[in-house]
Design a protein around this motif. Structure first.
Motif, PDB file in Angstrom:
ATOM      1  N   ILE A   7      -5.518 -14.248   0.639  1.00 23.76           N
ATOM      2  CA  ILE A   7      -6.907 -13.618   1.274  1.00 23.76           C
ATOM      3  C   ILE A   7      -7.411 -12.625   0.603  1.00 23.76           C
ATOM      4  N   ALA A   8      -6.842 -11.729  -0.249  1.00 26.78           N
ATOM      5  CA  ALA A   8      -7.468 -10.722  -0.960  1.00 26.78           C
ATOM      6  C   ALA A   8      -7.963 -11.317  -2.270  1.00 26.78           C
ATOM      7  N   LEU A   9      -7.517 -12.164  -2.937  1.00 23.40           N
ATOM      8  CA  LEU A   9      -8.141 -12.573  -4.265  1.00 23.40           C
ATOM      9  C   LEU A   9      -8.649 -14.046  -4.380  1.00 23.40           C
ATOM     10  N   PRO A  10      -9.247 -14.140  -5.379  1.00 24.61           N
ATOM     11  CA  PRO A  10     -10.152 -15.461  -5.511  1.00 24.61           C
ATOM     12  C   PRO A  10      -9.337 -16.601  -5.249  1.00 24.61           C
ATOM     13  N   PRO A  11      -9.623 -17.779  -4.659  1.00 21.49           N
ATOM     14  CA  PRO A  11     -11.221 -18.007  -4.250  1.00 21.49           C
ATOM     15  C   PRO A  11     -11.506 -17.544  -2.987  1.00 21.49           C
ATOM     16  N   LEU A  12     -10.529 -17.234  -2.239  1.00 21.39           N
ATOM     17  CA  LEU A  12     -10.919 -16.728  -0.716  1.00 21.39           C
ATOM     18  C   LEU A  12     -11.580 -15.267  -0.912  1.00 21.39           C
ATOM     19  N   HIS A  13     -11.015 -14.261  -1.596  1.00 25.96           N
ATOM     20  CA  HIS A  13     -11.259 -12.788  -1.642  1.00 25.96           C
ATOM     21  C   HIS A  13     -12.084 -12.220  -0.555  1.00 25.96           C
ATOM     22  N   ASP A  14     -11.536 -12.239   0.716  1.00 29.20           N
ATOM     23  CA  ASP A  14     -12.024 -11.690   1.814  1.00 29.20           C
ATOM     24  C   ASP A  14     -11.408 -10.520   1.889  1.00 29.20           C
ATOM     25  N   LEU A  15     -11.859  -9.582   1.365  1.00 28.74           N
ATOM     26  CA  LEU A  15     -11.680  -7.948   1.186  1.00 28.74           C
ATOM     27  C   LEU A  15     -11.402  -7.222   2.624  1.00 28.74           C
ATOM     28  N   GLY A  16     -12.515  -7.541   3.414  1.00 23.89           N
ATOM     29  CA  GLY A  16     -12.431  -6.646   4.585  1.00 23.89           C
ATOM     30  C   GLY A  16     -11.276  -7.413   5.731  1.00 23.89           C
ATOM     31  N   TYR A  17     -10.808  -8.671   5.588  1.00 21.67           N
ATOM     32  CA  TYR A  17      -9.742  -9.129   6.234  1.00 21.67           C
ATOM     33  C   TYR A  17      -8.475  -8.654   5.556  1.00 21.67           C
ATOM     34  N   ALA A  18      -8.179  -8.500   4.310  1.00 17.77           N
ATOM     35  CA  ALA A  18      -7.285  -8.155   3.603  1.00 17.77           C
ATOM     36  C   ALA A  18      -6.793  -6.767   3.953  1.00 17.77           C
ATOM     37  N   CYS A  19      -7.983  -5.854   4.011  1.00 17.46           N
ATOM     38  CA  CYS A  19      -7.704  -4.528   4.142  1.00 17.46           C
ATOM     39  C   CYS A  19      -7.191  -4.180   5.770  1.00 17.46           C
ATOM     40  N   ARG A  20      -7.602  -4.981   6.606  1.00 16.70           N
ATOM     41  CA  ARG A  20      -7.199  -4.925   7.990  1.00 16.70           C
ATOM     42  C   ARG A  20      -5.717  -5.340   8.123  1.00 16.70           C
ATOM     43  N   VAL A  21      -5.230  -6.406   7.448  1.00 17.30           N
ATOM     44  CA  VAL A  21      -3.921  -6.834   7.520  1.00 17.30           C
ATOM     45  C   VAL A  21      -3.007  -5.925   6.664  1.00 17.30           C
ATOM     46  N   PHE A  22      -3.599  -5.301   5.667  1.00 16.79           N
ATOM     47  CA  PHE A  22      -2.824  -4.381   4.864  1.00 16.79           C
ATOM     48  C   PHE A  22      -2.561  -2.949   5.526  1.00 16.79           C
ATOM     49  N   SER A  23      -3.466  -2.881   6.316  1.00 15.44           N
ATOM     50  CA  SER A  23      -3.402  -1.370   6.898  1.00 15.44           C
ATOM     51  C   SER A  23      -2.301  -1.361   8.178  1.00 15.44           C
ATOM     52  N   LYS A  24      -2.105  -2.558   8.593  1.00 15.58           N
ATOM     53  CA  LYS A  24      -1.070  -2.886   9.732  1.00 15.58           C
ATOM     54  C   LYS A  24       0.182  -3.120   9.209  1.00 15.58           C
ATOM     55  N   PHE A  25       0.450  -3.128   7.758  1.00 18.91           N
ATOM     56  CA  PHE A  25       1.666  -3.466   7.235  1.00 18.91           C
ATOM     57  C   PHE A  25       2.527  -2.114   7.149  1.00 18.91           C
ATOM     58  N   SER A  26       3.788  -2.034   7.701  1.00 16.84           N
ATOM     59  CA  SER A  26       4.479  -0.688   7.823  1.00 16.84           C
ATOM     60  C   SER A  26       4.834  -0.092   6.666  1.00 16.84           C
ATOM     61  N   LYS A  27       5.471  -0.897   5.500  1.00 16.43           N
ATOM     62  CA  LYS A  27       5.722  -0.356   4.174  1.00 16.43           C
ATOM     63  C   LYS A  27       5.365  -1.198   3.174  1.00 16.43           C
ATOM     64  N   PRO A  28       4.119  -0.829   2.828  1.00 16.90           N
ATOM     65  CA  PRO A  28       3.578  -1.824   1.528  1.00 16.90           C
ATOM     66  C   PRO A  28       4.688  -1.530   0.304  1.00 16.90           C
ATOM     67  N   ASP A  29       4.743  -2.464  -0.765  1.00 11.87           N
ATOM     68  CA  ASP A  29       5.604  -2.127  -1.733  1.00 11.87           C
ATOM     69  C   ASP A  29       4.586  -2.078  -3.095  1.00 11.87           C
ATOM     70  N   VAL A  30       5.235  -1.838  -4.183  1.00 12.07           N
ATOM     71  CA  VAL A  30       4.225  -1.999  -5.309  1.00 12.07           C
ATOM     72  C   VAL A  30       3.239  -3.114  -5.510  1.00 12.07           C
ATOM     73  N   PHE A  31       3.964  -4.365  -5.278  1.00 11.65           N
ATOM     74  CA  PHE A  31       3.272  -5.552  -5.598  1.00 11.65           C
ATOM     75  C   PHE A  31       2.111  -5.765  -4.518  1.00 11.65           C
ATOM     76  N   GLN A  32       2.251  -5.386  -3.180  1.00 12.29           N
ATOM     77  CA  GLN A  32       1.049  -5.552  -2.217  1.00 12.29           C
ATOM     78  C   GLN A  32       0.281  -4.545  -2.790  1.00 12.29           C
ATOM     79  N   TYR A  33       0.626  -3.159  -3.232  1.00 14.35           N
ATOM     80  CA  TYR A  33      -0.514  -2.325  -3.574  1.00 14.35           C
ATOM     81  C   TYR A  33      -1.309  -3.123  -4.756  1.00 14.35           C
ATOM     82  N   ASN A  34      -0.428  -3.632  -5.773  1.00  9.65           N
ATOM     83  CA  ASN A  34      -1.177  -4.084  -6.793  1.00  9.65           C
ATOM     84  C   ASN A  34      -2.185  -5.300  -6.515  1.00  9.65           C
ATOM     85  N   ILE A  35      -1.927  -5.978  -5.651  1.00 15.09           N
ATOM     86  CA  ILE A  35      -2.810  -7.014  -5.077  1.00 15.09           C
ATOM     87  C   ILE A  35      -4.274  -6.265  -4.552  1.00 15.09           C
ATOM     88  N   MET A  36      -4.032  -5.441  -3.545  1.00 15.12           N
ATOM     89  CA  MET A  36      -5.128  -4.524  -3.134  1.00 15.12           C
ATOM     90  C   MET A  36      -6.057  -3.779  -4.177  1.00 15.12           C
TER      91      MET A  36
END
Length: 586
Positions: A89-118
């Motif tokens: 959802i965060a990276l091309p081809p979809l690259h919907d950054l707004g949606y990605a930010c919303r789901v990322f903010s709801k994730f309890s304990k993001p790890d390094v890989f998930q931070y990297n994606i954002m």
């Protein structure tokens, strides 16, 4: 294909970046599916199909359905599902950054890989600064020593032109894997520090931590193509052979491009001929190589053979074919190919195709027709196509039209110093020194300064740079003595400096002196001084070669029995036995 003589002969914009990105995406996707401490109670037979479904989905509505399924089944907080979902959802081809930010903010304990994606997603957006704030958040969570994070941060800095910061991150790394080294190469190349990018190859090979991989080789081959660094490119080729990379299609395509852009078509064709399978990129690279080196009819024959092989051309293929027609003066053939693009192949001409036809017509003296074509184009003319027409105005001394073109460039706010130099060339060739003075005054009033042309030559693995009247080289005294000796020998053979393009209203002798120490002449003198008799000389210049230096190289190739290959901004010139492959048509 009929045999193409080894004596005769990249994709224009070779897809290095996409290959590099694809390789990194593969690495990321492999990381996603690794086991985690959060999934020990999940059954593999249930997780793998769902993960595969997430990874294969390229439709946002389908991905949202998967999101709903994960929430309903209390699976969304599991990293094994969340990571691939966020990636898609965060990276091309979809690259919907707004949606990605919303789901990322709801994730309890993001790890390094998930931070990297954002962070990567922010780097591709209109608000890259938010990526820095996210990085600071990561530091607060104690992830500062993670190598994958630091590699992503390097790439993030580089994509935002913060090259010093990117290099500092690399220097501070305690452990550097191959991906980190590859990102360093990309940092150097984005920063136009191409020679430094080549130096990384030796550092990687001397490192105990990692070795160059296929992505390294792809980027280095592009760097060699940019620098005309044939010997270094051959080293990378040997490394690919030793490590089994040389059969991969993308490596072969990069090799064809590298050898073609270094003016070594024999080896480009050797690689091409040895490929068991050729895609449209392979054929386009070969066609473009033939085109830029002046072998237009061979390029057209390669295009015909490509069709017989059942490979459909794309828009870049037609850019190569039309460029071949332009460089070789094949007016009728060029018009035929241009008309066939949409009628036979369903490819709408883009600005590059129009540019090739404008160049073709302009070189043939049809300057007014070229101007009319630009005005009738279905796409908006850009600065490059106007500059192409301005170059034709210079060749055919069309001062009035040249002035109109400059006005168009001013309207686009795209005028550069080189545009005014072309106009100066037109006026000086007509002997209109009053207008030369007016243009010089205009340039001074507007603060427009010209950058000196630069020529480079590779010797013993090192790139040597020269500008006109250059005294910075450590062997400057020997080089100038050699150039003076060469000039004496060439004058005996009939060489007389072509002064028509010299932009100062001075006497013939002063003009000859001003022309004597152009950058490519210094590079050639260095090569004659430094290499054994009979050795080929290969020079790359960042601007178009002037008439005088062209004549100089032609006569030198006969007097000194040397092959001289000069790549200027537009094409290659192969000088042999007093003749040039361009037949003085450039």
């Amino acid at each position: 294909m009929r045999a193409i003589s080894p004596q005769c002969f990249s994709v224009s914009a070779f897809r290095r970046l996409s290959s590099h990105a694809a390789a990194r995406v593969d690495n990321h996707r492999q990381c996603i599916t690794g086991p985690t401490k959060h999934t020990s109670h999940l059954h593999t037979e249930k997780t793998e199909p769902l993960i595969s479904l997430i990874k294969s989905t390229s439709s946002k509505p389908h991905l949202l359905q998967i999101h709903a399924h994960l929430i309903r089944n209390s699976l969304f907080q599991h990293p094994i599902f969340f990571s691939p979902f966020l990636f898609d959802i965060a990276l091309p081809p979809l690259h919907d950054l707004g949606y990605a930010c919303r789901v990322f903010s709801k994730f309890s304990k993001p790890d390094v890989f998930q931070y990297n994606i954002m962070i990567r997603a922010y780097g591709m957006s209109d608000s890259p600064g938010n990526g820095f704030m996210l990085y600071q958040e990561m530091l607060r969570d104690g992830h500062q020593s993670d190598g994958r994070l630091l590699t992503t941060l390097m790439d993030f800095y580089s994509s935002n032109e913060k090259y010093t910061e990117a290099c500092k991150v690399f220097d501070d790394m305690s452990h550097r894997d191959t991906i980190a080294w590859n990102v360093l190469i990309s940092v150097y190349m984005r920063n136009r520090r191409t020679r430094d990018a080549l130096g990384v190859f030796d550092m990687m090979q001397s490192s105990y931590d990692c070795q160059p991989d296929d992505v390294t080789c792809l980027m280095l081959l592009q760097a060699c193509a940019n620098l005309n660094a044939l010997a270094f490119g051959e080293r990378v080729h040997r490394y690919c052979e030793e490590h089994g990379f040389d059969k991969a299609m993308n490596i072969c395509n990069a090799l064809i491009t590298m050898y073609s852009r270094c003016g070594c078509l024999e080896k480009a064709f050797e690689v091409f001929k040895g490929m068991t399978e050729k895609d449209v990129v392979s054929w386009t690279a070969m066609i473009s190589g033939l085109a830029s080196n002046g072998y237009g009819r061979d390029a057209i024959e390669a295009f015909r053979e490509m069709q017989r092989a059942g490979v459909s051309p794309d828009d870049q293929t037609f850019t190569g074919v039309l460029s071949a027609c332009s460089h070789s003066g094949l007016l009728d053939e060029g018009r035929m190919f241009f008309n066939s693009m949409s009628k036979e192949f369903g490819i709408s001409p883009n600005i590059h195709h129009y540019g090739c036809v404008v160049d073709l017509m302009g070189r043939a003296g049809m300057v007014d027709e070229a101007y009319n074509l630009i005005n009738s184009m279905k796409v908006k003319p850009d600065a490059t196509i106007w500059r192409t027409l301005l170059g034709a105005c210079r060749i055919h001394h069309q001062a009035d039209l040249g002035e109109q073109v400059i006005e168009r460039l001013i309207e686009l706010k795209a005028q550069e110093a080189g545009d005014y130099v072309l106009l100066l060339n037109i006026y000086s060739s007509l002997g209109d020194w009053g207008k030369v003075m007016n243009v010089r005054k205009m340039m001074k009033d507007r603060g427009i300064q010209t950058n000196p042309a630069c020529s480079t030559i590779e010797f013993r693995g090192k790139i040597h740079e020269f500008v006109a009247n250059d005294f910075s080289h450590p062997r400057k005294t020997e080089i100038y003595e050699m150039l003076d000796e060469i000039n004496q020998q060439l004058r005996i053979a009939g060489y007389d400096a072509e002064t028509v393009a010299e932009l100062h209203n001075v006497g013939t002798e002063e003009k000859q002196i001003a022309l004597s120490y152009h950058s490519e002449k210094l590079a050639i003198a260095f090569a004659v001084l430094s290499t054994p008799p009979g050795t080929s000389i290969r020079v790359a210049k960042d601007l178009r070669i002037c008439v005088d230096c062209h004549n100089f190289a032609k006569i030198l190739s006969a007097v000194y029995s040397r092959e001289v290959v000069i790549r200027d901004r537009n094409r290659f010139h192969h000088f042999r036995e007093g003749r040039c492959s361009c037949n003085d048509y450039w």
